[in-house]
Scaffold this motif. Structure first.
Motif, short mmCIF file in Angstrom:
data_model
loop_
_atom_site.label_atom_id
_atom_site.label_comp_id
_atom_site.label_asym_id
_atom_site.label_seq_id
_atom_site.Cartn_x
_atom_site.Cartn_y
_atom_site.Cartn_z
N ALA A 1 -14.77 31.36 -73.63
CA ALA A 1 -15.61 31.07 -72.47
C ALA A 1 -15.50 32.17 -71.42
CB ALA A 1 -15.22 29.72 -71.87
N ILE A 2 -14.26 32.61 -71.15
CA ILE A 2 -14.07 33.68 -70.17
C ILE A 2 -14.69 34.98 -70.68
CG2 ILE A 2 -12.36 35.05 -68.93
CD1 ILE A 2 -10.48 32.60 -69.12
N ALA A 3 -14.54 35.23 -71.98
CA ALA A 3 -15.10 36.45 -72.57
C ALA A 3 -16.62 36.49 -72.47
CB ALA A 3 -14.65 36.57 -74.02
N VAL A 4 -17.29 35.37 -72.77
CA VAL A 4 -18.76 35.37 -72.72
C VAL A 4 -19.27 35.35 -71.29
CG1 VAL A 4 -19.04 34.34 -75.00
CG2 VAL A 4 -18.93 32.84 -73.00
N LEU A 5 -18.48 34.78 -70.36
CA LEU A 5 -18.84 34.88 -68.94
C LEU A 5 -18.99 36.35 -68.57
CD1 LEU A 5 -19.01 33.95 -65.92
CD2 LEU A 5 -16.51 34.13 -65.89
N LEU B 1 -12.07 43.84 -66.05
CA LEU B 1 -11.92 42.40 -65.78
C LEU B 1 -11.49 41.65 -67.03
CD1 LEU B 1 -12.25 40.17 -63.67
CD2 LEU B 1 -14.65 39.98 -64.35
N CYS B 2 -12.07 41.99 -68.17
CA CYS B 2 -11.74 41.32 -69.43
C CYS B 2 -10.28 41.55 -69.81
CB CYS B 2 -12.66 41.81 -70.54
SG CYS B 2 -12.32 41.07 -72.15
N VAL B 3 -9.82 42.78 -69.71
CA VAL B 3 -8.44 43.09 -70.07
C VAL B 3 -7.47 42.34 -69.16
CG1 VAL B 3 -6.71 44.93 -70.15
CG2 VAL B 3 -8.99 45.34 -71.07
N ALA B 4 -7.74 42.36 -67.86
CA ALA B 4 -6.86 41.68 -66.91
C ALA B 4 -6.82 40.18 -67.16
CB ALA B 4 -7.31 41.97 -65.47
N ALA B 5 -8.00 39.57 -67.36
CA ALA B 5 -8.08 38.13 -67.57
C ALA B 5 -7.36 37.72 -68.86
CB ALA B 5 -9.54 37.69 -67.62
N SER B 6 -7.48 38.53 -69.90
CA SER B 6 -6.86 38.17 -71.19
C SER B 6 -5.34 38.22 -71.12
CB SER B 6 -7.37 39.11 -72.29
OG SER B 6 -6.94 40.44 -72.08
N VAL B 7 -4.81 39.17 -70.39
CA VAL B 7 -3.35 39.28 -70.25
C VAL B 7 -2.81 38.08 -69.47
CG1 VAL B 7 -1.49 40.61 -69.20
CG2 VAL B 7 -3.31 41.79 -70.44
N VAL B 8 -3.51 37.71 -68.40
CA VAL B 8 -3.09 36.55 -67.60
C VAL B 8 -3.15 35.28 -68.44
CG1 VAL B 8 -3.70 35.09 -65.63
CG2 VAL B 8 -3.73 37.58 -65.40
N LEU B 9 -4.24 35.11 -69.19
CA LEU B 9 -4.39 33.89 -70.00
C LEU B 9 -3.31 33.80 -71.07
CD1 LEU B 9 -6.16 31.39 -70.37
CD2 LEU B 9 -7.47 32.68 -72.08
N THR B 10 -2.99 34.90 -71.70
CA THR B 10 -1.92 34.91 -72.71
C THR B 10 -0.59 34.48 -72.11
OG1 THR B 10 -3.00 36.67 -73.98
CG2 THR B 10 -0.65 36.35 -74.34
N GLY C 1 -2.75 36.75 -79.89
CA GLY C 1 -3.97 37.50 -80.21
C GLY C 1 -5.08 37.36 -79.18
N ILE C 2 -4.85 36.60 -78.11
CA ILE C 2 -5.89 36.35 -77.12
C ILE C 2 -6.49 37.64 -76.52
CG2 ILE C 2 -6.31 35.42 -74.79
CD1 ILE C 2 -6.42 33.32 -76.96
N PRO C 3 -5.69 38.65 -76.13
CA PRO C 3 -6.31 39.86 -75.56
C PRO C 3 -7.28 40.55 -76.51
CG PRO C 3 -3.97 39.80 -75.07
CD PRO C 3 -4.22 38.70 -76.06
N PHE C 4 -6.94 40.60 -77.80
CA PHE C 4 -7.83 41.24 -78.77
C PHE C 4 -9.09 40.40 -78.99
CE2 PHE C 4 -3.39 42.24 -79.85
CZ PHE C 4 -3.43 43.61 -79.67
N TYR C 5 -8.91 39.08 -79.06
CA TYR C 5 -10.03 38.17 -79.26
C TYR C 5 -11.02 38.28 -78.11
CZ TYR C 5 -12.50 33.71 -79.94
OH TYR C 5 -13.45 32.73 -80.12
N MET C 6 -10.51 38.22 -76.87
CA MET C 6 -11.40 38.26 -75.71
C MET C 6 -12.11 39.60 -75.58
SD MET C 6 -9.30 36.13 -72.78
CE MET C 6 -10.51 36.60 -71.53
N LEU D 1 -20.55 30.64 -69.92
CA LEU D 1 -19.21 30.10 -69.68
C LEU D 1 -19.21 28.58 -69.83
CD1 LEU D 1 -16.26 30.31 -68.38
CD2 LEU D 1 -17.43 29.86 -66.23
N LEU D 2 -20.18 27.94 -69.17
CA LEU D 2 -20.23 26.48 -69.19
C LEU D 2 -20.53 25.94 -70.59
CD1 LEU D 2 -22.05 25.71 -65.83
CD2 LEU D 2 -19.65 25.31 -66.39
N SER D 3 -21.34 26.67 -71.34
CA SER D 3 -21.67 26.20 -72.68
C SER D 3 -20.43 26.15 -73.57
CB SER D 3 -22.73 27.10 -73.32
OG SER D 3 -22.20 28.36 -73.65
N GLN D 4 -19.45 27.01 -73.27
CA GLN D 4 -18.21 27.01 -74.03
C GLN D 4 -17.14 26.12 -73.38
OE1 GLN D 4 -17.89 28.47 -76.93
NE2 GLN D 4 -19.84 29.56 -76.91
N ILE D 5 -16.98 26.25 -72.07
CA ILE D 5 -15.92 25.52 -71.39
C ILE D 5 -16.17 24.02 -71.41
CG2 ILE D 5 -16.72 25.34 -68.98
CD1 ILE D 5 -13.31 26.71 -70.13
#
Length: 463
Positions: free
Chosen positions: A69-73, A104-113, A149-154, A251-255
């Protein structure tokens, strides 16, 4: 040269363009969905995992969707904005927005992991992991490696629509397919040959995601319509404020799936315990495993629906940016017709052929209660697939037009107010069946609201 490179989006027939962009987008989304689905198929057919492994996969699934969801946002929002920029002759904003999306994607993925690794146990509990001890153990095993694997996936998922907006839908699909192929090949090796169980399924998935991310990174250094510079990666809040709202619908369609799964899994645990069959310890995991399978099929169908609409984003954005409203209107008609057709085919499959779908997920080794509840669930939960697909297409088309407010409002009503609300309310009156009724009721009510926005959109596209 940058302005001319995508000019064909305003010249080729819209039907041809829709096929050119939507098909790769559909396949990319299907492949992304198949990572988890393929895992579940192999897990279910491993006799030492069975329905416990199926239930564990269902528990972890919403947590992977949060990452998606964060990735597609980020990715879909940037894709829509870049397309509008190229259509209106603003390549400077295009390259800066892509650079900002990457950071933004790299930062968000590290935080989420980090959050996933720190709060593993409470997160799995929220999504029903403690329905029994074995399910919870397998959930923890699977989730730990998936989190790594979240950073690579996102990164792979966020860059995919951006690559499409650069005019390379074929590369976007090829990179995603390559990763999925790795997963499909390694899953049976790790699960059946090495007998690594849930950990094996997760490691196979992560290795595939690493390959997709690597290919996306390779492409970003060789973009066609947009060229990245060092200045592209300097954060500009103004650009973030412009392109992120365009990805909120995605985002909403996934979240929404995450929120619905949290509500559904907990209602299953609560009302399953009151059922004369599923209240027994040896059958307690069956409703969760079954509903997870039903939602996986739903995800396949909705991936096609979202892919049809998301594939149109560069086309709509470019034509609106160029002032060609008539072409955008024709595309809208074509999109809604295609969405209805996808829903009709899906409805036919689930109503007429539910058992083959069930046996794909290992039902041959399960009790008759498993099969009976699965047939019942498929036929009720997915009976309004036509409306679900049309609704989704309308949401994303509004997003592509730059109408983020309308798209977000309608998506919120469908996914949060109706989707979660009815999942919590209806089981109070109908028990486990109430969980199944929540989906069709939500889609019918959302379609009633969507009709008004569809009509107003047609009016706004009149020349």
């Amino acid at each position: 040269m940058q302005e001319r490179s995508n000019r064909f989006l305003a010249q080729e027939p819209v039907g041809k363009l829709m096929g050119m962009y939507a098909i790769p987008c559909i396949i990319s989304l299907l492949v992304a969905a198949l990572y988890n689905i393929v895992d579940q198929i192999f897990i279910a057919n491993a006799t030492y995992l069975g329905s416990y492994g199926n239930a564990a996969n269902t528990v972890v699934f919403p947590l992977t969707v949060i990452a998606l969801a964060i990735a597609v946002l980020i990715g879909d929002g940037c894709c829509a904005f870049v397309s509008i920029c190229l259509g209106s002759g603003d390549p400077e904003s295009a390259h800066r927005s892509i650079g900002n999306a990457i950071v933004l994607c790299v930062a968000a993925s590290v935080v989420l992991t980090a959050l996933y690794l720190i709060f593993q146990q409470p997160l799995l509990t929220v999504f029903g992991g403690q329905i029994n001890e074995e399910t919870f153990r397998l959930s923890r095993e699977y989730f730990f490696f998936i989190s790594l694997g979240i950073p690579f996936y996102m990164f792979g998922q966020a860059m995919n629509p951006i690559i499409r907006s650069d005019g390379s839908p074929r590369f976007a699909i090829a990179s995603t397919l390559a990763g999925a192929l790795v997963n499909v090949v390694l899953d049976p090796v790790f699960i059946f040959v090495f007998r690594w169980g849930m950990a094996g399924a997760a490691v196979a998935t992560v290795l595939g995601q690493i390959l997709t991310a690597a290919l996306a990174l390779w492409y970003l250094r060789r973009m066609k319509a947009v060229h990245l510079k060092k200045s592209s990666f300097r954060i500009h809040r103004r650009l973030l404020a412009r392109f992120l709202p365009l990805g909120i619908c995605s985002l909403l369609s996934q979240i929404s799936l995450v929120a619905a799964m949290a509500a559904i899994n907990n209602m299953i645990r609560t009302y399953g315990a009151l059922d004369p069959i599923f209240g027994q310890a040896e059958y307690a995991q069956i409703p969760m495993a079954v509903v997870g399978i039903v939602m996986k099929f739903f995800q396949i169908v909705i991936s096609i629906a979202v892919g049809l609409a998301a594939g149109c984003i560069p086309i709509v954005g470019y034509n609106i940016g160029a002032g060609l409203k008539a072409r955008a209107r024709r595309l809208f008609t074509l999109l809604l017709s295609a969405e209805a057709a996808v829903g009709a085919v899906a409805l036919l499959i689930v109503e007429v052929f539910p058992r083959p779908l069930i046996f794909l997920f290992g039902a041959a080794d399960e009790s008759v209660y498993y099969t009976d509840f699965a047939v019942h669930s498929f036929r009720i939960y997915l009976c309004m697939m036509i409306l679900a697909c049309v609704n989704k297409g309308a949401f994303i088309y509004l997003q592509a037009l730059g109408k983020a407010r309308e798209s977000t409002l309608l998506s919120t009503v469908r996914e949060v107010v109706f989707g979660v609300g009815f999942a919590l309310l209806l089981p109070v009156f109908f028990g486990l069946d109430g969980v199944l009724y929540s989906m069709p009721v939500s889609d019918v009510l959302t379609f009633v609201l969507a009709v008004f926005l569809i009509r107003s959109t047609y009016k706004s596209l009149r020349t």
